[in-house]
Design an enzyme around this catalytic site. Structure first.
Site, PDB file in Angstrom:
ATOM      1  N   SER A   1       0.739  -1.224   0.029  1.00  0.00           N
ATOM      2  CA  SER A   1      -0.191  -0.094  -0.064  1.00  0.00           C
ATOM      3  C   SER A   1       0.957   1.166   0.041  1.00  0.00           C
ATOM      4  O   SER A   1       2.091   1.160   0.930  1.00  0.00           O
ATOM      5  CB  SER A   1      -0.839   0.097   1.215  1.00  0.00           C
ATOM      6  OG  SER A   1      -1.520   1.113   1.478  1.00  0.00           O
TER       7      SER A   1
ATOM      8  N   TYR B   1      -2.176   0.029   9.933  1.00  0.00           N
ATOM      9  CA  TYR B   1      -2.656  -0.623   8.516  1.00  0.00           C
ATOM     10  C   TYR B   1      -1.225  -0.401   7.672  1.00  0.00           C
ATOM     11  O   TYR B   1      -0.640  -1.249   7.295  1.00  0.00           O
ATOM     12  CB  TYR B   1      -3.894  -0.182   8.049  1.00  0.00           C
ATOM     13  CG  TYR B   1      -3.871  -0.481   6.490  1.00  0.00           C
ATOM     14  CD1 TYR B   1      -4.052  -1.823   5.835  1.00  0.00           C
ATOM     15  CD2 TYR B   1      -3.621   0.684   5.487  1.00  0.00           C
ATOM     16  CE1 TYR B   1      -3.985  -1.839   4.474  1.00  0.00           C
ATOM     17  CE2 TYR B   1      -3.486   0.158   4.160  1.00  0.00           C
ATOM     18  CZ  TYR B   1      -3.766  -0.912   3.665  1.00  0.00           C
ATOM     19  OH  TYR B   1      -3.614  -1.237   2.693  1.00  0.00           O
TER      20      TYR B   1
ATOM     21  N   LYS C   1     -17.305  -0.399   1.345  1.00  0.00           N
ATOM     22  CA  LYS C   1     -15.939   0.021   2.015  1.00  0.00           C
ATOM     23  C   LYS C   1     -16.629   1.141   3.229  1.00  0.00           C
ATOM     24  O   LYS C   1     -15.725   1.631   3.780  1.00  0.00           O
ATOM     25  CB  LYS C   1     -14.945   0.471   1.354  1.00  0.00           C
ATOM     26  CG  LYS C   1     -14.459  -0.759   0.544  1.00  0.00           C
ATOM     27  CD  LYS C   1     -13.284  -0.239  -0.456  1.00  0.00           C
ATOM     28  CE  LYS C   1     -11.996   0.155   0.396  1.00  0.00           C
ATOM     29  NZ  LYS C   1     -10.889   0.408  -0.354  1.00  0.00           N
TER      30      LYS C   1
END
Length: 328
Positions: free
Chosen positions: A115, A142, A183
Site C-alpha cells: 500500500s 494498517y 467500504k
C-alpha cells in the site's frame, strides 16, 4: 491450472476477477475472502470462477496439491482506522507470510497488495526502491502492517531463503472505481462525493489546515481501479520481473479537480463544491501530497496509459454510479 485470488470480493480483488474474466478470458479462479458486508457478494455476482473459499479454509484446501498458476493475494484488513494491532498482525502479516511460504515451497508466483500508506507523510518521497524501505514511517497501524510484510519479504530475498519463482508487491495509491460500495468510510472520495451530490446537492471537501495548501488543493495520485487491476495482471505474463512496484498514475491531482470532474460528468453545478473543517481524528494523519514514481512499473514493461482523473471519473460515473446496477 488455476489462479488463487484472495480478497476476491473486495474492490481491487473483484475488479482483478473482472479483468481475468472479461479481458483475459480466464475462468479458472478460486476466490478466497472473508465477506463481512451483506452487499459484498454483489462484487462477485457477475463473475465466473470455480469455487469460493472462506479465508480460513484456504490452507486446508491447499494441502490437497493442486496445479496453481499464481497466487494473487489482495486479502487484508484495509481500514486505515483499524487500531487492533493483533488483528492486523494475524490477518495482514501472518496470513501473508504463510501464503508466501506455500508459494515458495510449491514454486508458485506470488503477487500481493502492499500500500502507498507505507509512505507515511511522504517525507522520503514515493520511490518503490526495496533498499529504501527501512526509512519509511507509515502514519497508521494498517500502513505499518503492510510495511512490516514488505520488509520481511525483502529480508527473505536478501538472506537467500527459499522464495516464490516470481514475487511482486503492489503499492496501490488512491484507488477509486466500481465495487467499492461496501467500504463505508474507507470508500474513495469520488464515491462519497457522488453520494453527497445526489443526496444533498453539494460536495464537501476538507479545508486545508496547512498554510502551504489552499482548500481543495491537497493532492493525491488517484488511480482508477481498472488500471490497478491491469497493472497487477501484467505480471502474470511477465514472469521474469519481481520486486515492489508503485501502482499509481504518476501524476497527482487535487481534490478540487476530482470534484469538478465528477460534477461535469453528471452535468451538475460547480457551485455545489463546499469546504468543511477536517475531522480531529484525521489531523496529523492526513497525506497532503502523494504521487507515485512509476518508472519501475514502466521498466517492467507496463506501458499502457492510465486513465486521467477526468477519464476515470467519467467511466465510473456514467457506466456505474448513475446506473441501476452499479457493479462491474
Amino acid at each position: 491450472i488455476m489462479i488463487i485470488l484472495t480478497g476476491g470480493a473486495g474492490m481491487i480483488g473483484s475488479v482483478i476477477a473482472w479483468h481475468l474474466n472479461s479481458i483475459l478470458d480466464k475462468k479458472d479462479i478460486i476466490i478466497v475472502d472473508d465477506i463481512q458486508h451483506p452487499d459484498q457478494r454483489n462484487n462477485l455476482s457477475k463473475r465466473t470462477y470455480i469455487d469460493y473459499l472462506d479465508k480460513d479454509d484456504l490452507f486446508p484446501w491447499l494441502e490437497k496439491k493442486k496445479e496453481i498458476e499464481a497466487i494473487i493475494h489482495m486479502g487484508a484488513i484495509s481500514a486505515t482506522t483499524e487500531t487492533d494491532f493483533n488483528k492486523l498482525l494475524n490477518q495482514n502479516i501472518r496470513y501473508s507470510q504463510n501464503l508466501w511460504r506455500y508459494a515458495a515451497d510449491h514454486s508458485v508466483p506470488f503477487l500481493y497488495a502492499s500500500s502507498a500508506a507505507t509512505y507515511g507523510g511522504g517525507e522520503f518521497g514515493y520511490d518503490d526502491n526495496e533498499s529504501e524501505l527501512r526509512k519509511l514511517n507509515p502514519l497508521n497501524a494498517y500502513g505499518y502492517s503492510k510495511q512490516f510484510f514488505d520488509q520481511w519479504v525483502v529480508q527473505q530475498v536478501t538472506a537467500k531463503e527459499k522464495t516464490p519463482p516470481q514475487w511482486c508487491g503492489f503499492k496501490f495509491f488512491n484507488v477509486y472505481g466500481p465495487n467499492e460500495y461496501h467500504k463505508d468510510r474507507m470508500a474513495s472520495v469520488v464515491f462519497h462525493a457522488f453520494n453527497q451530490l445526489k443526496a444533498e446537492g453539494e460536495i464537501r471537501l476538507f479545508k486545508s489546515d496547512r498554510p502551504d495548501y489552499k482548500d481543495g488543493m491537497q493532492l493525491r495520485d488517484f488511480v482508477y481501479v481498472k488500471d490497478a487491476a491491469a497493472a497487477v495482471l501484467h505480471f502474470l505474463s511477465h514472469k521474469k520481473h519481481s520486486g515492489i512496484y508503485n501502482v499509481g498514475t504518476g501524476k497527482a491531482s487535487s481534490f478540487k479537480a476530482l470534484a469538478e470532474s465528477l460534477v461535469k460528468s453528471i452535468k451538475g453545478d460547480l457551485n455545489a463544491i463546499k469546504y468543511i473543517d477536517m475531522p480531529n481524528d484525521l489531523k496529523g494523519k492526513y497525506q497532503y501530497f502523494t504521487e507515485a514514481n512509476i518508472k519501475k512499473l514502466k521498466d517492467a514493461g507496463y506501458t499502457k496509459p492510465f486513465h486521467t482523473i477526468e477519464e476515470g471519473i467519467k467511466d465510473y460515473a456514467i457506466n456505474y454510479l448513475t446506473k441501476s446496477d452499479t457493479y462491474a
